[in-house]
Design a protein around this motif. Structure first.
Motif, PDB file in Angstrom:
ATOM      1  N   GLY A   1       0.798  -1.209   0.000  1.00  0.00           N
ATOM      2  CA  GLY A   1       0.000   0.000   0.000  1.00  0.00           C
ATOM      3  C   GLY A   1       0.838   1.270   0.000  1.00  0.00           C
ATOM      4  N   LEU A   2       0.301   2.283   0.649  1.00  0.00           N
ATOM      5  CA  LEU A   2       0.965   3.587   0.695  1.00  0.00           C
ATOM      6  C   LEU A   2       2.308   3.501   1.397  1.00  0.00           C
ATOM      7  CD1 LEU A   2       0.591   6.598  -0.005  1.00  0.00           C
ATOM      8  CD2 LEU A   2      -0.432   6.901   2.260  1.00  0.00           C
ATOM      9  N   LEU A   3       2.474   2.543   2.310  1.00  0.00           N
ATOM     10  CA  LEU A   3       3.745   2.378   3.005  1.00  0.00           C
ATOM     11  C   LEU A   3       4.875   2.100   2.019  1.00  0.00           C
ATOM     12  CD1 LEU A   3       5.512   1.971   5.508  1.00  0.00           C
ATOM     13  CD2 LEU A   3       4.680  -0.393   5.608  1.00  0.00           C
ATOM     14  N   VAL A   4       4.688   1.167   1.117  1.00  0.00           N
ATOM     15  CA  VAL A   4       5.713   0.837   0.127  1.00  0.00           C
ATOM     16  C   VAL A   4       5.939   2.022  -0.814  1.00  0.00           C
ATOM     17  CG1 VAL A   4       6.216  -0.620  -1.869  1.00  0.00           C
ATOM     18  CG2 VAL A   4       5.377  -1.643   0.242  1.00  0.00           C
ATOM     19  N   THR A   5       4.870   2.662  -1.233  1.00  0.00           N
ATOM     20  CA  THR A   5       5.006   3.819  -2.128  1.00  0.00           C
ATOM     21  C   THR A   5       5.868   4.909  -1.498  1.00  0.00           C
ATOM     22  OG1 THR A   5       2.859   3.395  -3.171  1.00  0.00           O
ATOM     23  CG2 THR A   5       3.734   5.621  -3.342  1.00  0.00           C
ATOM     24  N   LEU A   6       5.615   5.230  -0.231  1.00  0.00           N
ATOM     25  CA  LEU A   6       6.367   6.294   0.429  1.00  0.00           C
ATOM     26  C   LEU A   6       7.805   5.869   0.719  1.00  0.00           C
ATOM     27  CD1 LEU A   6       3.724   7.753   2.918  1.00  0.00           C
ATOM     28  CD2 LEU A   6       4.499   8.692   0.746  1.00  0.00           C
ATOM     29  N   VAL A   7       8.015   4.610   1.102  1.00  0.00           N
ATOM     30  CA  VAL A   7       9.380   4.148   1.373  1.00  0.00           C
ATOM     31  C   VAL A   7      10.234   4.255   0.117  1.00  0.00           C
ATOM     32  CG1 VAL A   7      10.764   2.100   1.884  1.00  0.00           C
ATOM     33  CG2 VAL A   7       8.808   2.665   3.326  1.00  0.00           C
ATOM     34  N   ILE A   8       9.701   3.792  -1.010  1.00  0.00           N
ATOM     35  CA  ILE A   8      10.465   3.841  -2.265  1.00  0.00           C
ATOM     36  C   ILE A   8      10.669   5.274  -2.712  1.00  0.00           C
ATOM     37  CG2 ILE A   8      10.452   3.176  -4.690  1.00  0.00           C
ATOM     38  CD1 ILE A   8       8.892   0.688  -3.910  1.00  0.00           C
ATOM     39  N   ALA A   9       9.612   6.083  -2.660  1.00  0.00           N
ATOM     40  CA  ALA A   9       9.710   7.466  -3.145  1.00  0.00           C
ATOM     41  C   ALA A   9      10.642   8.298  -2.277  1.00  0.00           C
ATOM     42  CB  ALA A   9       8.319   8.098  -3.185  1.00  0.00           C
ATOM     43  N   VAL A  10      10.483   8.232  -0.961  1.00  0.00           N
ATOM     44  CA  VAL A  10      11.311   9.048  -0.067  1.00  0.00           C
ATOM     45  C   VAL A  10      12.772   8.612  -0.136  1.00  0.00           C
ATOM     46  CG1 VAL A  10      11.742   9.636   2.337  1.00  0.00           C
ATOM     47  CG2 VAL A  10       9.405   9.597   1.479  1.00  0.00           C
ATOM     48  N   THR A  11      13.018   7.306  -0.150  1.00  0.00           N
ATOM     49  CA  THR A  11      14.397   6.825  -0.254  1.00  0.00           C
ATOM     50  C   THR A  11      15.015   7.237  -1.584  1.00  0.00           C
ATOM     51  OG1 THR A  11      13.840   4.916   1.135  1.00  0.00           O
ATOM     52  CG2 THR A  11      15.874   4.798  -0.140  1.00  0.00           C
TER      53      THR A  11
ATOM     54  N   VAL B   1      24.130 -16.064  -1.257  1.00  0.00           N
ATOM     55  CA  VAL B   1      24.090 -14.614  -1.062  1.00  0.00           C
ATOM     56  C   VAL B   1      22.811 -14.067  -1.679  1.00  0.00           C
ATOM     57  CG1 VAL B   1      25.218 -12.422  -1.526  1.00  0.00           C
ATOM     58  CG2 VAL B   1      26.589 -14.454  -1.076  1.00  0.00           C
ATOM     59  N   THR B   2      22.061 -13.321  -0.921  1.00  0.00           N
ATOM     60  CA  THR B   2      20.809 -12.774  -1.427  1.00  0.00           C
ATOM     61  C   THR B   2      20.552 -11.413  -0.795  1.00  0.00           C
ATOM     62  OG1 THR B   2      18.429 -13.172  -1.675  1.00  0.00           O
ATOM     63  CG2 THR B   2      19.440 -13.873   0.391  1.00  0.00           C
ATOM     64  N   PHE B   3      19.721 -10.646  -1.458  1.00  0.00           N
ATOM     65  CA  PHE B   3      19.308  -9.338  -0.957  1.00  0.00           C
ATOM     66  C   PHE B   3      17.793  -9.304  -0.900  1.00  0.00           C
ATOM     67  CE2 PHE B   3      23.465  -8.367  -2.856  1.00  0.00           C
ATOM     68  CZ  PHE B   3      24.065  -7.710  -1.788  1.00  0.00           C
ATOM     69  N   ASP B   4      17.298  -8.531   0.059  1.00  0.00           N
ATOM     70  CA  ASP B   4      15.865  -8.354   0.169  1.00  0.00           C
ATOM     71  C   ASP B   4      15.315  -7.716  -1.114  1.00  0.00           C
ATOM     72  OD1 ASP B   4      13.456  -8.185   2.212  1.00  0.00           O
ATOM     73  OD2 ASP B   4      13.519  -6.286   1.126  1.00  0.00           O
ATOM     74  N   LYS B   5      14.137  -8.151  -1.528  1.00  0.00           N
ATOM     75  CA  LYS B   5      13.560  -7.649  -2.778  1.00  0.00           C
ATOM     76  C   LYS B   5      13.340  -6.140  -2.713  1.00  0.00           C
ATOM     77  CE  LYS B   5      10.368 -10.046  -4.817  1.00  0.00           C
ATOM     78  NZ  LYS B   5       9.057 -10.653  -5.181  1.00  0.00           N
ATOM     79  N   LEU B   6      12.874  -5.634  -1.593  1.00  0.00           N
ATOM     80  CA  LEU B   6      12.658  -4.197  -1.465  1.00  0.00           C
ATOM     81  C   LEU B   6      13.977  -3.444  -1.579  1.00  0.00           C
ATOM     82  CD1 LEU B   6      10.829  -1.781  -0.906  1.00  0.00           C
ATOM     83  CD2 LEU B   6      11.104  -2.209   1.545  1.00  0.00           C
ATOM     84  N   LEU B   7      15.051  -3.991  -1.000  1.00  0.00           N
ATOM     85  CA  LEU B   7      16.349  -3.341  -1.102  1.00  0.00           C
ATOM     86  C   LEU B   7      16.820  -3.288  -2.546  1.00  0.00           C
ATOM     87  CD1 LEU B   7      18.848  -2.110   0.204  1.00  0.00           C
ATOM     88  CD2 LEU B   7      19.723  -4.441   0.554  1.00  0.00           C
ATOM     89  N   ARG B   8      16.604  -4.349  -3.307  1.00  0.00           N
ATOM     90  CA  ARG B   8      17.005  -4.356  -4.712  1.00  0.00           C
ATOM     91  C   ARG B   8      16.227  -3.311  -5.497  1.00  0.00           C
ATOM     92  NH1 ARG B   8      16.688 -10.190  -3.978  1.00  0.00           N
ATOM     93  NH2 ARG B   8      14.796 -10.273  -5.249  1.00  0.00           N
ATOM     94  N   VAL B   9      14.948  -3.178  -5.191  1.00  0.00           N
ATOM     95  CA  VAL B   9      14.130  -2.162  -5.860  1.00  0.00           C
ATOM     96  C   VAL B   9      14.611  -0.762  -5.497  1.00  0.00           C
ATOM     97  CG1 VAL B   9      11.826  -1.143  -5.921  1.00  0.00           C
ATOM     98  CG2 VAL B   9      12.091  -3.614  -6.113  1.00  0.00           C
ATOM     99  N   LEU B  10      14.932  -0.542  -4.224  1.00  0.00           N
ATOM    100  CA  LEU B  10      15.399   0.775  -3.795  1.00  0.00           C
ATOM    101  C   LEU B  10      16.693   1.161  -4.503  1.00  0.00           C
ATOM    102  CD1 LEU B  10      14.725   0.641   0.061  1.00  0.00           C
ATOM    103  CD2 LEU B  10      13.446   1.900  -1.660  1.00  0.00           C
ATOM    104  N   VAL B  11      17.604   0.208  -4.634  1.00  0.00           N
ATOM    105  CA  VAL B  11      18.866   0.496  -5.315  1.00  0.00           C
ATOM    106  C   VAL B  11      18.620   0.828  -6.788  1.00  0.00           C
ATOM    107  CG1 VAL B  11      21.068  -0.498  -6.046  1.00  0.00           C
ATOM    108  CG2 VAL B  11      20.229  -0.882  -3.726  1.00  0.00           C
ATOM    109  N   GLY B  12      17.775   0.027  -7.447  1.00  0.00           N
ATOM    110  CA  GLY B  12      17.496   0.271  -8.856  1.00  0.00           C
ATOM    111  C   GLY B  12      16.830   1.613  -9.103  1.00  0.00           C
TER     112      GLY B  12
END
Length: 383
Positions: free
Chosen positions: A173-183, A241-252
Motif C-alpha cells: 500500500g501507501l507504506l511501500v510507495t512512500l518508502v520507495i519514493a522518499v528513499t 548470497v541474497t538481498f531483500d527484494k525491497l532493497l534491490r528495488v530501492l537500489v534500482g
C-alpha cells in the motif's frame, strides 16, 4: 470694473477613489486574462465548455451519485436499472490495506509512529523561518532512517525480540510507495550532484565513469531496471548470497533517478556565468569549497523546477514495482478487485479514482512547494 478672477487652491489632499470595477478585482482579472480580445474570449468559452464536459460527469460519479456507506457489494449495485456512482464504502472498508498492505494488524502502530516522526521532522524543515535547521536536517537525514528501519522491520537484541520481525513481503500500500519514493528522492539528489560534477570534471577517468553511468541508466527503461534488479541480479550473486527484494528495488530506483538528476544539475552548473568560477578562484578557494559555497547554491536554485519534476516523476514511477511482485498503493488496489465481497461494475473505477486522487495530492503539494521556494529564492533571474 474688471472681472476678478477667483482661484481656489486645495490645501488638503483629495481622497483616493477606488479603481473602476472593470479594472480591479475578479472582474478586472477576467477582463485582462480571459476576455482581453475576441480570440481570447473564444478560447475561454471553448475551454469552459471542455472543462464542463469533463468535470460534470466526474462530479456526478464521484460525489452526487456516490455510495458512502455499506457492508458489501449490494450497497453499490444499481437498483431498478438506475445509475450508480463511486463506491466509497468499498474504499473505506479496504482503507487499512491501502495504507499498510498486509502489515500485521497488532503492529500497525509502528507504521503510524514512522509516519508521525516523518511529518514532525519534515514540516519544520520545509518552513524557512524555523530555527535549528542543522539539527533538524541531521535528525531527518541520519537519525530518522535508522529509527524507521528498526521500527518497520523489527529489532532483535541477542535472543530477545524487542520488536517482532516483519518481512518486507508483508509491506504494501501507501507504506511501500512512500518508502520507495522518499528513499529514492533522498538518495538520488546527492548522487546526481556528484555525477553532474564528475561529468564536468577535467579528470578523464572520473568524467568517463560519470558519462557511462548517466548514459547507461538514462538509456534503459525503469521497468527493465526493476526486472533486472529483482529477477536477474540474484542469478549473478554467489550461492547463498541474497538481498531483500525491497532493497534491490530501492537500489534500482535510486540509481535510475540519480542519472536523470545528474543531467538536471549539470544544466544548472552550465548556466552559472564563468565569472563566478573565476571570482571564486581569485579568492583562493579550492574546488570543493568553491562548489559548496558559491557554485552549487546558485546552480541548484536555478534548476528547482527540474529537480522537483524529477521527484514527481519518481513518485509516480513507484507504481511500476508491481511488475516485480511488490504491492504498492496501486498494486494493493488492483489486488482488492479479486474480492467478491465488493465486486461491482464500479469497483475498478472507484479504486483507480482513489489512487489518482492520492497521487495527485502528493504531486500537487510538491509542485506548489517548489513554486513557493523558487519565488522566495529568486534574485534577479525571474522574468
Amino acid at each position: 470694473m474688471a472681472n476678478a478672477e477667483v482661484f481656489q487652491v486645495r490645501t488638503v489632499e483629495a481622497p483616493q477613489l477606488p479603481a473602476p470595477v472593470s479594472t480591479s478585482g475578479v472582474i478586472g482579472w477576467m477582463r485582462l486574462n480571459l476576455f482581453s480580445s475576441i480570440g481570447n474570449t473564444i478560447l475561454t468559452v471553448v475551454g469552459i465548455l471542455i472543462a464542463y464536459s469533463l468535470l460534470a460527469p466526474l462530479i456526478q460519479f464521484a460525489l452526487i451519485d456516490a455510495v458512502w456507506v455499506g457492508e458489501d457489494r449490494t450497497a453499490c449495485l444499481a437498483q431498478d436499472g438506475g445509475h450508480i456512482g463511486a463506491c466509497w464504502a468499498y474504499v473505506g472498508d479496504y482503507l487499512p490495506q491501502f495504507i499498510y498492505g498486509r502489515y500485521p494488524t497488532e503492529e500497525i502502530w509502528r507504521v503510524n509512529v514512522v509516519y508521525a516522526l516523518f511529518a514532525l521532522l519534515l514540516v519544520p524543515m520545509m518552513i524557512p523561518a524555523v530555527p535549528f535547521k542543522g539539527t533538524n536536517a541531521l535528525l531527518l537525514l541520519v537519525v530518522f532512517p535508522i529509527v524507521a528501519y528498526f521500527l518497520l522491520t523489527g529489532l532483535v537484541i541477542g535472543d530477545e525480540e524487542i520488536l517482532p520481525i516483519v518481512e518486507t513481503a508483508q509491506w504494501g500500500g501507501l507504506l511501500v510507495t512512500l518508502v520507495i519514493a522518499v528513499t529514492g528522492i533522498t538518495a538520488s539528489l546527492p548522487l546526481g550532484v556528484a555525477f553532474a560534477l564528475g561529468r564536468r570534471s577535467k579528470m578523464p577517468i572520473i568524467k568517463f565513469v560519470s558519462v557511462v553511468f548517466i548514459e547507461f541508466w538514462r538509456g534503459v527503461p525503469l521497468i527493465t531496471v526493476l526486472f533486472m534488479s529483482s529477477v536477474m541480479l540474484p542469478l549473478f550473486l554467489p550461492e547463498g548470497v541474497t538481498f531483500d527484494k525491497l532493497l534491490r528495488v530501492l537500489v534500482g530506483v535510486t540509481l535510475f533517478s540519480a542519472a536523470y538528476m545528474a543531467e538536471v544539475v549539470r544544466g544548472g552548473l552550465q548556466a552559472i556565468p564563468k565569472g563566478q568560477y573565476e571570482g571564486a578562484m581569485a579568492l583562493g578557494l579550492r574546488f570543493w569549497p568553491m562548489m559548496y559555497l558559491i557554485i552549487l547554491p546558485q546552480a541548484l536554485k536555478l534548476v528547482i523546477p527540474g529537480i522537483v519534476n524529477t521527484f514527481i516523476g519518481l513518485f509516480k514511477d513507484t507504481t511500476l514495482v508491481l511488475i516485480v511482485g511488490m504491492f504498492d498503493l496501486l498494486g494493493q488496489i488492483q489486488s482488492s478487485f479479486s474480492d467478491p465481497t465488493w465486486s461491482t461494475p464500479v469497483q475498478g473505477h472507484t479504486g483507480y479514482l482513489f489512487a489518482a486522487l492520492v497521487f495527485w495530492v502528493f504531486c500537487f503539494s510538491m509542485s506548489r512547494y517548489s513554486i513557493f521556494i523558487e519565488n522566495k529564492l529568486h534574485t534577479g533571474h525571474k522574468r
